[in-house]
Design an enzyme around this catalytic site. Structure first.
Site, PDB file in Angstrom:
ATOM      1  N   CYS A 133       0.837  -1.201   0.000  1.00 42.85           N
ATOM      2  CA  CYS A 133       0.000   0.000   0.000  1.00 42.85           C
ATOM      3  C   CYS A 133       0.878   1.259   0.000  1.00 42.85           C
ATOM      4  CB  CYS A 133      -0.999  -0.054   1.147  1.00 42.85           C
ATOM      5  SG  CYS A 133      -2.407   1.049   0.902  1.00 42.85           S
ATOM      6  N   HIS A 177      -3.572  -5.418   1.311  1.00 40.30           N
ATOM      7  CA  HIS A 177      -2.830  -5.647   2.556  1.00 40.30           C
ATOM      8  C   HIS A 177      -2.841  -7.128   2.953  1.00 40.30           C
ATOM      9  CE1 HIS A 177      -2.187  -1.530   4.213  1.00 40.30           C
ATOM     10  NE2 HIS A 177      -3.217  -1.221   3.456  1.00 40.30           N
ATOM     11  N   GLU A 183      -1.003  -8.548   5.148  1.00 39.32           N
ATOM     12  CA  GLU A 183      -0.767  -8.693   6.595  1.00 39.32           C
ATOM     13  C   GLU A 183      -2.052  -8.523   7.396  1.00 39.32           C
ATOM     14  OE1 GLU A 183      -0.303  -6.009   4.889  1.00 39.32           O
ATOM     15  OE2 GLU A 183      -0.617  -4.230   6.129  1.00 39.32           O
TER      16      GLU A 183
HETATM   17  N1  LIG Z   1      -1.328   6.578   1.636  1.00 37.32           N
HETATM   18  C1  LIG Z   1      -2.272   5.536   1.389  1.00 37.32           C
HETATM   19  C2  LIG Z   1      -2.651   4.862   2.664  1.00 37.32           C
HETATM   20  C3  LIG Z   1      -3.091   3.483   2.518  1.00 37.32           C
HETATM   21  C4  LIG Z   1      -2.291   2.455   3.330  1.00 37.32           C
HETATM   22  O1  LIG Z   1      -1.080   2.342   3.145  1.00 37.32           O
HETATM   23  O2  LIG Z   1      -2.907   1.690   4.108  1.00 37.32           O
HETATM   24  C5  LIG Z   1      -3.490   5.981   0.602  1.00 37.32           C
HETATM   25  O3  LIG Z   1      -3.435   6.051  -0.580  1.00 37.32           O
HETATM   26  O4  LIG Z   1      -4.528   6.235   1.143  1.00 37.32           O
END
Ligand SMILES: N[C@@H](CCC(=O)O)C(=O)O
Length: 221
Positions: free
Chosen positions: A86, A193, A195
């Protein structure tokens, strides 16, 4: 086998990623972004999810210039393994370790839900799954819309470097891309994700096989 998880101000999945690595049998050191070297003997670097530096400028852009990034690039250049999840994927594109960019979701909304993925390209990260199998993992992002120019997308596909593809594209990503590999297949960036889907208490353990196979492959290497 040893992993390092990089921690930036605003990382919020660093401990989750460390838990997933540890549960798979890896030894883990947490590494602050202001450090300039990785601990000796690190095989795998994890760049966790979150909102590094508040997502200011562009997601991952400030983190990509943090003091530790020189050591992460040197590790990757030596053929070391890197997993960016992410915000970690956003950091990897901003460093140039992976091509393309993560743009604002097509619907301009933050999306937080479980999505279907097809596992595609072979790598230590994906070979715990049958090629072509479908799994479900959570996403939580506002900038997950993968973009690259046509030549880059064609090259990624020709070189079989699309690791995961959305089965029902949630964010407008080019060619349904959810995760890509570097040319040597040792750097993976993915928006979902794993994890967060790796223990019984998560209610979904589709991510566990990624970590289990990764740990087995690194131990055998
Ligand atoms: N910076 C990320 C956050 C998401 C994450 O890493 O859980 C976004 O596009 O919102």
């Amino acid at each position: 086998m040893k992993a390092a998880v990089i921690v930036f101000p605003g990382s919020n999945c660093d401990r989750d990623l460390a838990c997933a690595f540890r549960n798979a049998g890896l030894q883990v050191d947490m590494v602050w972004h202001k450090d300039t070297a990785l601990p000796a003997g690190v095989d795998l670097v994890g760049i966790p999810g979150g909102f590094s530096f508040g997502d200011y400028l562009r997601c991952g852009a400030i983190a990509a210039n943090a003091p530790i990034i020189g050591a992460v690039k040197a590790h990757a250049d030596r053929g070391g393994y890197v997993l960016g999840v992410c915000n970690g994927f956003q950091v990897l594109t901003e460093t140039g370790l992976l091509p393309g960019a993560l743009l604002r979701n097509a619907g301009l909304k933050y999306i937080c839900r479980t999505v279907g993925l097809r596992v595609e390209a072979p790598s230590v990260f994906t070979e715990g799954y049958e090629a072509g199998s479908e799994i479900a993992l959570p996403i939580a992002h506002h900038d997950g819309n993968y973009y690259a120019d046509t030549a880059t997308l064609d090259a990624l596909e020709a070189e079989d470097r699309v690791a995961f593809r959305y089965t029902d594209n949630p964010n407008g990503s080019a060619r349904d891309i959810a995760g890509i590999l570097s040319g040597n297949r040792r750097v993976l960036g993915m928006m979902p994700h794993p994890e967060r889907a790796s223990e019984a208490a998560h209610g979904n353990q589709d991510g566990a096989r990624l970590f289990a196979h990764l740990a087995t492959a690194l131990t055998a290497a």
